[in-house]
Design a protein around this motif. Structure first.
Motif, PDB file in Angstrom:
ATOM      1  N   VAL B  12     -13.847  46.579 -10.669  1.00 31.78           N
ATOM      2  CA  VAL B  12     -14.968  47.402 -11.062  1.00 31.78           C
ATOM      3  C   VAL B  12     -15.366  47.060 -12.212  1.00 31.78           C
ATOM      4  O   VAL B  12     -14.344  46.755 -13.090  1.00 31.78           O
ATOM      5  CB  VAL B  12     -14.697  49.096 -10.777  1.00 31.78           C
ATOM      6  CG1 VAL B  12     -16.000  49.615 -11.578  1.00 31.78           C
ATOM      7  CG2 VAL B  12     -14.336  49.360  -9.461  1.00 31.78           C
ATOM      8  N   ARG B  59     -18.516  47.929  -7.366  1.00 33.38           N
ATOM      9  CA  ARG B  59     -16.999  47.175  -7.066  1.00 33.38           C
ATOM     10  C   ARG B  59     -17.199  46.140  -6.198  1.00 33.38           C
ATOM     11  O   ARG B  59     -17.893  46.073  -5.300  1.00 33.38           O
ATOM     12  CB  ARG B  59     -16.439  48.623  -6.161  1.00 33.38           C
ATOM     13  CG  ARG B  59     -15.034  48.203  -5.547  1.00 33.38           C
ATOM     14  CD  ARG B  59     -14.761  49.369  -4.492  1.00 33.38           C
ATOM     15  NE  ARG B  59     -13.559  48.992  -3.724  1.00 33.38           N
ATOM     16  CZ  ARG B  59     -13.101  49.233  -2.558  1.00 33.38           C
ATOM     17  NH1 ARG B  59     -13.772  50.219  -2.143  1.00 33.38           N
ATOM     18  NH2 ARG B  59     -12.476  49.034  -2.054  1.00 33.38           N
ATOM     19  N   TYR B 116      -6.860  52.198 -10.264  1.00 28.48           N
ATOM     20  CA  TYR B 116      -8.131  51.843  -9.759  1.00 28.48           C
ATOM     21  C   TYR B 116      -8.572  52.656  -8.601  1.00 28.48           C
ATOM     22  O   TYR B 116      -9.781  53.005  -8.584  1.00 28.48           O
ATOM     23  CB  TYR B 116      -7.509  50.375  -9.338  1.00 28.48           C
ATOM     24  CG  TYR B 116      -8.663  49.497  -8.655  1.00 28.48           C
ATOM     25  CD1 TYR B 116      -9.647  49.091  -9.260  1.00 28.48           C
ATOM     26  CD2 TYR B 116      -8.893  49.543  -7.129  1.00 28.48           C
ATOM     27  CE1 TYR B 116     -10.737  48.309  -8.777  1.00 28.48           C
ATOM     28  CE2 TYR B 116     -10.217  48.948  -6.589  1.00 28.48           C
ATOM     29  CZ  TYR B 116     -10.812  48.198  -7.249  1.00 28.48           C
ATOM     30  OH  TYR B 116     -11.980  47.626  -6.962  1.00 28.48           O
ATOM     31  N   VAL B 120     -12.362  54.258  -8.384  1.00 27.52           N
ATOM     32  CA  VAL B 120     -13.354  53.988  -7.318  1.00 27.52           C
ATOM     33  C   VAL B 120     -13.642  55.210  -6.453  1.00 27.52           C
ATOM     34  O   VAL B 120     -14.703  55.799  -6.262  1.00 27.52           O
ATOM     35  CB  VAL B 120     -12.578  53.025  -6.204  1.00 27.52           C
ATOM     36  CG1 VAL B 120     -13.491  53.123  -4.851  1.00 27.52           C
ATOM     37  CG2 VAL B 120     -12.466  51.768  -6.792  1.00 27.52           C
TER      38      VAL B 120
END
Lengths: 201, 265
Positions: B12, B59, B116, B120
């Protein structure tokens, strides 16, 4: 401390060059030595150009573009449509829009974009002078031509909110596929917007 | 050369800065390598094939070539683009805040898949849910926990006695709450109301869906966000620029919202 290898004026020039964006110590030395060996008037011309840059350039009191005069030639031009303002991030964007030769309105330069990570907020941009210009009347449409990236979009959204109560038409440059590109490499957002903005052929 | 020449990763984009004629240096967060800086060549050109896939808060799946100084992005393909972050300034401001926190709290160390995943899922929430405050500060509290800065909210950080809801203060330097007995009447430390105490503990230990059932007044929200910000600022040793923007926006919006209907979600 070792003794100085290079004479002071050379070192000083190298130091000044290396403060410029994208120029490291190696490039700075190369430039300095080039000027040392170049004909004398080449260095003099550079020096003069640098001096004039800051002495003769000012900001237009209306659109905040860089100019030798205030108001700038565009704002002073009566043949242009002063009811149509194109809002851009930087003076170079004015040059880009002018290249189309199809825009006959006037400009407003924000001198940046909203970027919370860099600590640049709306109050750091020339937004209030834009609103003041509109409040004075005579403006029909504001074209927001900030870059189609996160910061440019954020700035456009912010402007849209402020412009709504002022009763002017606020528009945004179309977003879609650039000339000479390849559909298979298009990202999803660009393609979606290109679909939304499709036209009859 | 011992360095890997090429790798594939998801990432990202947290932030980016212009570099050279048409390049950008990107700060990415990846599941395996954590925060990495990479060079994306030519992405400021209008015909760049990678530009749209390497925007902030996108992403993407990347192919990266190792170079001596900075790794270079060879290919990029977006997986999720979180479109409404780009169409609603409040959502955008919250995403900036989340990105600044993650950037500020991580060095260039090994990655954590859990961080992570949290990033997200937070971007997903920020582009969909109505309660942006909750999505933002849930992220903040969980991030602190994952990165080893978990504030202690159950036992007094000085005397280790179990905490009751009333009269505690937050001492960022000590890493959590201090009970009324140990705190005495130190005027420099913010007190924590029983409601804020409850909300903080929910954010730290309960799943997002459970936190979403809390009924939160604006007063509690302001208190909780100020407590957390004080804690962040102590750890980061600098102010959060995007938090100031978020506050400005809120103040500004309140006056404008009186004139225009609220944008739907």
């Amino acid at each position: 401390m070792g003794s100085r290898v290079l004479p002071e004026p050379v070192e000083r020039l190298i130091e000044e060059f290396s403060r410029l964006p994208g120029i490291g110590p190696k490039t700075a030395s190369r430039l300095a030595f080039f000027l040392l060996r170049a004909p004398k008037d080449q260095a003099a011309q550079l020096a003069e150009a640098l001096q004039q840059l800051r002495e003769r350039i000012t900001f237009c009191e209306i659109c905040y573009n860089i100019s030798e005069t205030s108001p700038c030639p565009v704002c002073a031009d009566d043949t242009r449509d002063h009811g149509l303002i194109c809002v851009v991030e930087e003076p170079l964007d004015v040059v880009a829009v002018e290249r189309t030769r199809e825009f006959h309105g006037v400009y407003h330069v924000l001198h940046g974009v909203i970027s919370p990570v860099d600590g640049v907020g709306p109050e750091d941009l020339k937004i209030e002078p834009l609103l003041e210009r509109i409040r004075q009347g005579g403006v029909r449409e504001v074209i927001v031509a900030t870059n189609p990236n996160m910061e440019g979009e954020a700035t456009a959204m912010y402007l849209a909110r402020l412009l709504a109560p002022l009763g002017v038409r606020a528009t945004r440059l179309a977003r879609g596929l650039p000339m000479g590109s390849d559909l298979e490499y298009a990202d999803e957002i660009t393609l979606l917007r290109a679909l939304e903005g499709r036209r009859e052929i | 050369m011992t360095q890997e020449r090429q790798y594939r990763t998801e990432a990202v984009v947290l932030k980016r800065s212009d570099f050279g004629e048409a390049d950008r240096i990107l700060t990415l967060y990846t599941p395996e390598r954590g925060k990495v800086r990479v060079l994306a060549k030519g992405i400021r050109r209008i015909t760049s094939r990678k530009a749209g896939h390497l925007e902030v808060f996108v992403r993407s799946r990347l192919l990266v070539h190792g170079d001596r100084d900075l790794d270079i992005v060879a290919q990029a393909e977006s997986v999720e683009t979180y479109r409404s972050l780009r169409e609603d300034l409040r959502r955008a401001a919250c995403a900036y805040f989340a990105a600044e926190l993650l950037d500020g709290f991580t060095g260039e160390e090994e990655g954590q898949a859990a961080v992570y995943d949290l990033l997200v899922e937070t971007l997903r929430r920020l582009s969909a849910v109505r309660d942006l405050w909750l999505a933002t500060h849930y992220f903040e509290m969980r991030l602190l926990g994952l990165l080893g800065y978990r504030p202690e909210l159950f036992f007094c950080v000085r005397c280790r006695a179990p905490l009751k809801p009333e009269g505690n203060v937050l001492d960022p330097a000590a890493g959590g709450l201090v009970c009324p007995r140990c705190a005495g009447d130190d005027p420099n430390l913010p007190t924590v109301s029983p409601q804020a105490f409850e909300v903080l503990r929910f954010l730290q230990t309960r799943p997002y869906e459970v936190c979403a059932t809390l009924s939160l007044t604006n007063r509690i929200r302001r208190e909780v966000e100020n407590l957390l910000e004080g804690y962040d600022v102590y750890l980061m040793e600098r102010r959060l620029k995007s938090a100031a923007f978020l506050r400005d926006l809120r103040r500004h919006w309140q006056t404008l919202d009186a004139q225009t209907p609220e944008s739907g979600t």
